[in-house]
Every structure is written in C-alpha cells, then in structure tokens.
Design a protein around this motif. Structure first.
Motif, short mmCIF file in Angstrom:
data_model
loop_
_atom_site.label_atom_id
_atom_site.label_comp_id
_atom_site.label_asym_id
_atom_site.label_seq_id
_atom_site.Cartn_x
_atom_site.Cartn_y
_atom_site.Cartn_z
N VAL A 1 -82.25 28.29 -14.21
CA VAL A 1 -80.83 28.23 -13.82
C VAL A 1 -79.91 28.55 -14.98
CG1 VAL A 1 -79.01 26.64 -13.10
CG2 VAL A 1 -81.16 26.70 -11.86
N GLY A 2 -80.27 28.18 -16.21
CA GLY A 2 -79.42 28.54 -17.33
C GLY A 2 -79.67 27.67 -18.54
N LYS B 1 -77.83 34.73 -23.98
CA LYS B 1 -76.45 34.29 -24.19
C LYS B 1 -76.39 33.24 -25.31
CE LYS B 1 -73.95 33.38 -20.59
NZ LYS B 1 -73.53 32.78 -19.29
N ARG C 1 -78.48 37.14 -13.11
CA ARG C 1 -77.36 36.22 -12.97
C ARG C 1 -77.35 35.14 -14.05
NH1 ARG C 1 -76.42 32.01 -7.89
NH2 ARG C 1 -74.62 30.91 -8.80
N PHE C 2 -78.51 34.50 -14.28
CA PHE C 2 -78.54 33.35 -15.18
C PHE C 2 -78.80 33.73 -16.63
CE2 PHE C 2 -80.21 31.58 -11.06
CZ PHE C 2 -79.03 30.94 -10.71
N LYS C 3 -79.22 34.97 -16.89
CA LYS C 3 -79.50 35.45 -18.24
C LYS C 3 -80.56 34.60 -18.94
CE LYS C 3 -76.55 38.82 -17.97
NZ LYS C 3 -77.06 40.19 -17.82
N THR C 4 -81.57 34.18 -18.21
CA THR C 4 -82.70 33.44 -18.78
C THR C 4 -83.98 34.23 -18.51
OG1 THR C 4 -82.85 32.20 -16.69
CG2 THR C 4 -81.66 31.16 -18.51
N HIS D 1 -83.06 37.11 -16.14
CA HIS D 1 -82.49 37.02 -14.80
C HIS D 1 -81.11 37.66 -14.78
CE1 HIS D 1 -80.99 35.23 -11.06
NE2 HIS D 1 -82.25 34.97 -10.76
N ASN E 1 -84.92 25.37 -15.96
CA ASN E 1 -84.82 26.30 -17.09
C ASN E 1 -84.35 27.68 -16.65
OD1 ASN E 1 -85.87 25.68 -20.06
ND2 ASN E 1 -86.84 24.26 -18.66
N GLN F 1 -77.56 26.72 -20.87
CA GLN F 1 -76.51 25.74 -21.10
C GLN F 1 -76.76 24.47 -20.28
OE1 GLN F 1 -74.12 26.00 -23.29
NE2 GLN F 1 -72.87 24.20 -22.77
N HIS G 1 -86.73 34.42 -16.87
CA HIS G 1 -87.34 33.75 -15.74
C HIS G 1 -88.82 34.11 -15.55
CE1 HIS G 1 -85.93 37.61 -14.34
NE2 HIS G 1 -86.56 37.48 -13.18
#
Length: 467
Positions: free
Chosen positions: A151-152, A19, A335-338, A333, A149, A154, A340
């Motif tokens: 979690v997101g 993102k 949901r978080f788009k990281t 991830h 990290n 941003q 992971h």
C-alpha cells in the motif's frame, strides 16, 4: 558496468523509482522494529547450548560486534544511500562479484528471518487460541503484512513506528511484572552450560550459542535498504542507527536477565514464547498480565516481521534493478510506488519455508532454530563483506563524501570484522549441515550470476554506483 541512458529505451527508469518520504523518527522505528522480535523469542535457544551465564558471555561479545559494526556500517550507508544497502557498497568496492556475494548473503538473511518470526506469531496466537494451527496463523500474517507494505512505505513506516513503541513498552512491562519474583539463584543455577561452575568445556556451549545471540540484533542494518526513501539520509540514518543499537542493547540485557531469574530457565530454552512462559512463574497462567503480554507481545513480533518484509523487498528490488535478478522484480506499483512484485516473491519463499518441516528440520534442531541459523549465516557473510568494503573504499576512494565517519577507525571496523569471522567459523563448525545448505544457495545463485552478464550490462545506469 551499466549502460548509459542513451543505450536503453526512453522511460526505462520510471518503473524503478522509489519515493523519498521517511523522516528520522520513522527510520529509528524501522531500525528498532526490524530487530525487536529478537527480544521476544529465538535468543533463548542459546540457553540450551551455553546456559544462562555462558550465554551472557556470548551476548556481550555479539553486542560489542554489533555496536562497532553499526558505527562503521553507518559510514557506508551515508556515503552510498542506496536501496541495495550492502550489495551497493560491495559492488562499489569490489565490482560485480563482490556485489553478488553481499547481495545473496543479505537476501538469505532477510528472506529467511520472516518465516521464523511468522512461526513465533503463530505460537503466541496459539497460546490464546489453542485450536489455531500456528503455521496457518503464520501464513495469514504474511498475507496481511505483504499487503500493508504494498500500500505504501509512508503508511508502512508509520505503522512500524507505532508497533515498535508498543513493543518497547511491553518489554518494560514484562520486566516490571517479573521483577518482584526475580531471584539470582534461578538465573545462575546450572548457568555454565548446565554446570554450576565454568570449565574448559563451557567454551563449547558459548561458541555454539552465537547464532542465537546474533538473533538479538539481527537485521538492524536493514535501515540501509530504506535509504533511497529517506528525506535526509545523510543526517537521519546516523541518528536512527546509533540510537537504535543503544536501545536494543539495553532491552536485550534486561529481557534476558529478568526471564532467566523468574524460574526454571531450562523450560524456556527451546520454545518460541519464552516471555509468556517466564511470566507464568510469577503471576500464574490465568493472570490478566499473562493475556496482556501475549497480545501486546505480538506487537514486537509484528514490528520485526513487517520491517523485514520492507527490507527483503528493497534488496530484491535493488538486485533486480541492477540486473542480478530478473528485471520484472524491479517494477514498482504504478499507484503506490512500492516494489510489489519483490514483496510477493519474498513472501512466497517464506511461506514455503513455514510448511517445509521435512526439509528444514534436521541436525537435531527445531524448524525455527534452523531457519534462524540460516538467516544468521547470510547476515555474518554480509557483515564481513561490508567491513572489507569499508576498508577498501577508505583506501581506494579517500575523497568520497562521508557525512558520517566511523569513529576510532580502524579499530571499530577491525573488531567488527574479527568478531564476524570468529562467528562464521564457529557457526560452520557447530552447524555444518545448515552451512552446506547455505553454500548450495550461494553456488546456485552464482551459476545464475554467470549466465546473466548481458542482463546486467543492459540494466539502467546507477549514478550512485557509477560515479
């Protein structure tokens, strides 16, 4: 090099997307935060080799290298804003093998820097809680900041900016508190590698101290790995890089000079918490200033630790996405788009390094010193490949869009390249055992690279690299 979209199942790219959420201030926070732990520890090991005055010579040479490197590297970052950073630039310039060399070097730099920082976090906490085992505290730091990290980005970047500002404030407080007791005689005593006067033998210590001067600035290039998550990378990244390197040069000189002038610098040259120990000379062991420095000093270590986790995860992610590492490491991830899985993989390696004293503590160096040196080997190789890529792309792709062009080209990148080659040669000479370990890592990785050609061919097409 990669397959076209018609050669792979529909939807294969969806788990590879990041993102775009980062602004200029957040990128500046990442740039400075990635590095700022280098002002708190690590650099003072250079005093053991070069002395205070000799290390000033080393530090000024390395500061010049980083300044010219960052001004040149920014051209690559804005031309090819890619999560792979140096891997992407080298692959664009030299093909798969070039991408591999830059990628593995960057991976070594960013995976081995966090354990050293985590150990310093443990050392700082040990000052406040003598019963706390530093290695256990280091592992706990990994678990907490890996989770943050994941979690997101941003949330992670906002946290990074806050702790970076607090860390800068703390360094200024440190300089202010010790300044009344500063004496140049303390700083200069035995300043030329333990001697009072410069001699030919002093050069030995000056060159031997190079890895620890690099630690002052190591990993600032990690902002490149957040490029795909920047809102306006071609505008915001140059601002973040230039202001970031200037901020760090000023802080590095200030911290080094004030710490050395506070008292007997030789007692600070082989420890992980030189600033609290330097402050003891001025305010005493039980001063409130001491406790404040320890607690706020953690912010500097946390800023770098947290930021480098972001950096290594994006490098692992980009290499996996391009087929250089197993594809499952490129999943983000839902949901978080990281990335992971990449975050966790790098953390496992780092935690293993923390608990591997017998493997990592050799050549008469401490565990931290050897981890720092290993990380610096990766960085220097990556700097060399990146500057060669800049020259190659200037010649081979003169029409490539370059929102930021390296000033004083070719002199800036040429000096950065020269300084990096000198640094690599001297590091191999003074740290040959660590150099062998680094070479083994690269060789093993190349063996994997040779066996995964089909995997890379099936990887999603990367428009930034294939255009």
């Amino acid at each position: 090099m990669g397959a076209t979209s018609t050669d792979r199942p529909a939807g294969v790219i969806t788990h590879h997307e990041l993102k775009q959420t980062l602004g200029t201030w957040q990128l500046w926070g990442i740039a400075v935060g990635l590095v700022i732990s280098g002002e708190y520890f690590g650099w003072s090991y250079g005093w053991a080799s070069a002395g205070t005055l000799g290390f000033v010579v080393t530090a000024l040479f390395i500061a010049a290298m980083y300044t010219t490197f960052i001004f040149s590297f920014t051209e690559l970052t804005t031309s090819i804003p890619h999560a792979g950073g140096p891997f992407a630039y080298a692959r664009h310039a030299f093909g798969p093998v070039g991408g591999y060399v830059a990628g593995v070097a960057t991976l070594v730099e960013f995976v081995f820097a966090p354990p050293a920082i985590a150990l310093a976090i443990g050392a700082y906490l040990h000052v406040q809680f003598p019963g706390l085992e530093p290695k256990h505290a280091a592992m706990a730091a990994y678990l907490v900041f890996m989770a943050l990290n994941i979690v997101g980005v941003q949330v992670a970047a906002a946290f990074e900016l806050c702790v970076t500002l607090l860390a800068i404030f703390e360094l200024l407080v440190f300089m202010g508190v010790v300044s009344p007791g500063f004496q140049w005689a303390h700083f200069a005593k035995g300043g030329w590698a333990g001697a009072e006067h410069f001699s030919v033998g002093t050069w030995h210590g000056i060159f031997a101290a190079i890895p620890f001067a690099i630690w002052f600035f190591l990993a600032i290039e990690g902002v490149a790995m957040a490029a795909e998550e920047a809102k306006q990378p071609k505008r915001s990244i140059p601002i973040a890089y230039v202001t970031g390197i200037l901020t760090l040069v000023v802080l590095a000189i200030g911290v080094m000079v004030f710490a050395g002038g506070a008292g007997d610098w030789t007692r600070l040259s082989n420890i992980n918490d030189p600033l609290p120990q330097a402050m003891k000379y001025i305010v005493g062991e039980h001063s409130g200033w001491m406790h404040m420095l320890v607690w706020l000093g953690l912010f500097g270590l946390v800023a770098s630790f947290h930021g480098i986790i972001l950096g290594y995860s994006r490098q692992i992610f980009a290499l996996a996405r391009a087929g250089y590492l197993p594809d499952w490491l490129a999943k983000v991830h839902p949901r978080f788009k990281t990335p992971h899985r990449a975050i966790i993989a790098g953390g496992v390696i780092g935690i293993a390094a923390i608990y591997s004293d017998e493997l990592v503590q050799f050549a008469g160096q401490t565990l931290t010193a050897n981890i720092v040196t290993m990380s610096v080997f990766g960085a220097i190789v990556m700097y060399i490949v990146s500057m060669l890529a800049l020259f190659k792309l200037r010649r081979a792709e003169p029409h490539l869009e370059r929102p930021f062009r390296a000033p004083l080209f070719p002199y800036f990148p040429a000096f950065a390249l020269f300084a990096a080659v000198v640094s690599l040669a001297t590091m191999i000479y003074f740290n040959w055992q660590v150099a062998i370990v680094f070479a083994v890592f690269v060789a093993l990785g190349y063996g994997y690279f040779l066996t995964t050609r089909e995997q890379r061919a099936l990887a999603p097409t990367d428009a930034l690299l294939e255009e």
